[in-house]
Design a protein around this motif. Structure first.
Motif, PDB file in Angstrom:
ATOM      1  N   LEU A  62      -1.766  -2.892  -2.232  1.00  0.00           N
ATOM      2  CA  LEU A  62      -1.039  -1.617  -2.137  1.00  0.00           C
ATOM      3  C   LEU A  62       0.197  -1.678  -3.021  1.00  0.00           C
ATOM      4  N   ASN A  64       3.725   0.380  -3.204  1.00  0.00           N
ATOM      5  CA  ASN A  64       4.505   1.301  -2.371  1.00  0.00           C
ATOM      6  C   ASN A  64       5.941   1.384  -2.904  1.00  0.00           C
ATOM      7  N   GLY A 152      -3.170  -3.903   2.030  1.00  0.00           N
ATOM      8  CA  GLY A 152      -3.754  -2.915   2.928  1.00  0.00           C
ATOM      9  C   GLY A 152      -5.079  -3.456   3.416  1.00  0.00           C
TER      10      GLY A 152
END
Ligand SMILES: NC(=O)N[C@@H](O)C(=O)O
Ligand code: NI
Length: 180
Positions: A62, A64, A152
């Motif tokens: 992921l 972010n 994730g």
């Protein structure tokens, strides 16, 4: 805070060598690099070990952004956490210093004596290895966005460990930053 023995954590400068037991420092200083793009770009290569346990719960990477608000310092450190299924990297996006509080991966309980605090400069990111105990992101003075690369997928990827009420662990703001 009374009748509890307190330890005020020393804060060391963040260096690749000092951080080695906990993970990687993401910076150009001392990194392997080579020239690309017909000579107009320098690539600082392979700076951190990203681990997302792809074979466990369909782990995937992921990217972010964490918009972190500064905490009140001196901080009474209540807890640390770890990500048993993946690494987690924080790269400051506004170029401001921040704090990093870690302990080596291992079983609970986390001994406060094993905590290590670092002052990271605004051109340094950190990558926690899978399982490294760490305090949630510690912005200083003002809000700062961080680019965060982590895992994730399925499965529990966050264990929290709380020091006892009388934990008595204090993280103070480094002197050079108190009046900024
Ligand atoms: N919970 C979450 O995603 N953030 C923490 O992992 C952290 O290290 O800040
Ligand atoms: Ni985390």
């Amino acid at each position: 805070m009374d009748n509890v023995a307190y330890i005020t954590l020393d804060i060391a400068p963040l260096t690749r060598e000092a951080f080695e037991p906990f993970g990687d420092v993401i910076e150009t200083e001392g990194a392997k690099h080579f020239t690309i793009n017909n000579g107009n770009t320098e690539r600082y290569h392979d700076l951190a070990r990203v681990d997302v346990s792809p074979d466990v719960g369909h782990g995937r990477t992921l990217i972010n952004i964490f918009a972190a608000q500064p905490l009140e310092y001196p901080l009474d450190v209540k807890m640390v956490e770890r990500h048993p299924l993946g690494s987690q990297a924080f790269i400051p996006l506004e170029g401001r210093p921040y704090l990093v509080l870690v302990a080596e991966a291992g079983d609970e309980p986390v001994d406060p004596k094993n905590l290590r605090a670092f002052l990271a400069q605004g051109n340094q990111g950190v990558n926690y290895l899978k399982g490294t105990w760490h305090h949630p992101v510690l912005a200083l003075n003002e809000a700062q966005n961080f680019l965060v690369v982590d895992r994730g997928g399925e499965g529990n990827n966050c264990d929290e460990f709380y020091f006892g009420e009388d934990g008595g662990i204090v993280l103070a703001k480094p002197n050079e930053l108190t009046n900024k």
